[in-house]
Design a protein around this motif. Sequence first.
Motif, PDB file in Angstrom:
ATOM      1  N   GLU A 162     -10.788 -15.108   5.761  1.00  0.00           N
ATOM      2  CA  GLU A 162     -11.353 -14.321   6.718  1.00  0.00           C
ATOM      3  C   GLU A 162      -9.498 -13.632   7.673  1.00  0.00           C
ATOM      4  O   GLU A 162      -8.466 -14.549   7.125  1.00  0.00           O
ATOM      5  N   VAL A 163      -9.627 -12.041   6.642  1.00  0.00           N
ATOM      6  CA  VAL A 163      -8.654 -11.644   6.539  1.00  0.00           C
ATOM      7  C   VAL A 163      -8.650 -10.483   7.760  1.00  0.00           C
ATOM      8  O   VAL A 163      -9.153 -10.138   7.884  1.00  0.00           O
ATOM      9  N   GLU A 164      -7.528 -10.164   8.726  1.00  0.00           N
ATOM     10  CA  GLU A 164      -7.642  -9.872  10.072  1.00  0.00           C
ATOM     11  C   GLU A 164      -6.326  -8.282   9.641  1.00  0.00           C
ATOM     12  O   GLU A 164      -4.999  -9.541   9.769  1.00  0.00           O
ATOM     13  N   GLU A 216      -5.778  -6.405   1.611  1.00  0.00           N
ATOM     14  CA  GLU A 216      -7.255  -7.702   2.122  1.00  0.00           C
ATOM     15  C   GLU A 216      -7.339  -8.260   0.835  1.00  0.00           C
ATOM     16  O   GLU A 216      -7.690  -9.628   0.585  1.00  0.00           O
ATOM     17  N   VAL A 267      -4.100 -10.788  -0.133  1.00  0.00           N
ATOM     18  CA  VAL A 267      -4.066 -12.255   0.228  1.00  0.00           C
ATOM     19  C   VAL A 267      -5.458 -12.982   0.265  1.00  0.00           C
ATOM     20  O   VAL A 267      -5.251 -14.026  -0.079  1.00  0.00           O
ATOM     21  N   GLU A 268      -6.528 -13.037  -0.332  1.00  0.00           N
ATOM     22  CA  GLU A 268      -7.665 -13.674  -0.412  1.00  0.00           C
ATOM     23  C   GLU A 268      -7.034 -14.106  -1.675  1.00  0.00           C
ATOM     24  O   GLU A 268      -7.891 -15.274  -1.996  1.00  0.00           O
ATOM     25  N   VAL A 281      -6.183 -15.224   8.417  1.00  0.00           N
ATOM     26  CA  VAL A 281      -4.965 -14.668   8.487  1.00  0.00           C
ATOM     27  C   VAL A 281      -4.422 -13.402   9.005  1.00  0.00           C
ATOM     28  O   VAL A 281      -5.765 -12.670   8.394  1.00  0.00           O
ATOM     29  N   VAL A 322       1.447 -15.664   1.461  1.00  0.00           N
ATOM     30  CA  VAL A 322       0.169 -16.156   1.441  1.00  0.00           C
ATOM     31  C   VAL A 322      -0.022 -17.836   1.425  1.00  0.00           C
ATOM     32  O   VAL A 322       0.264 -18.149   1.585  1.00  0.00           O
TER      33      VAL A 322
END
Length: 158
Positions: free
Chosen positions: A8-10, A24, A27-28, A44, A114
């Motif tokens: 989950e990217v916030e 996003e 990061v994923e 994240v 990351v």
Amino acid sequence: MTEGSMIEVEIEADDWTDALPDAEAIVERAAQAALGATEGGLVVLLTDNGAVQLLNAQFRDKDRPTNVLSFPGGEVQMPGAPPHLGDIVLAFGICRDEAKAQGKSLANHLSHLVIHGTLHVLGRDHEDEAEAEAMEAEERTLLASLGVADPYILPDDL
């Protein structure tokens, strides 16, 4: 994303998406590379220096921002739910400034941090020289699989 991991990217600071519209996805991709087949969830948070400074002061007694913080998941898990592996928090200003100072793209630096943070969540560390060498080697391998250059070789070293 594999069956066993949920990332989950916030995004709390718009600076991230202003600088990297695909933040996003970056990061994923990096988190999934580090997680491999590990089952569980990872959150994240892409935020600003101030938020990271508050967390760093609260949890590490260091009243200053840093590039990335990692918080491994707790022992208690929700019944029937995949384990929560942990949380990673990144500070935009620090990450941007480091990337610029090191002659790297922000996207590649974000991928590296990351992966670094995810490895911490998974229990890797760099407290002594042997641990640091092993963790850096793992980071290099994972980053190479994503087409990202060795982050430990700076342009001035070439």
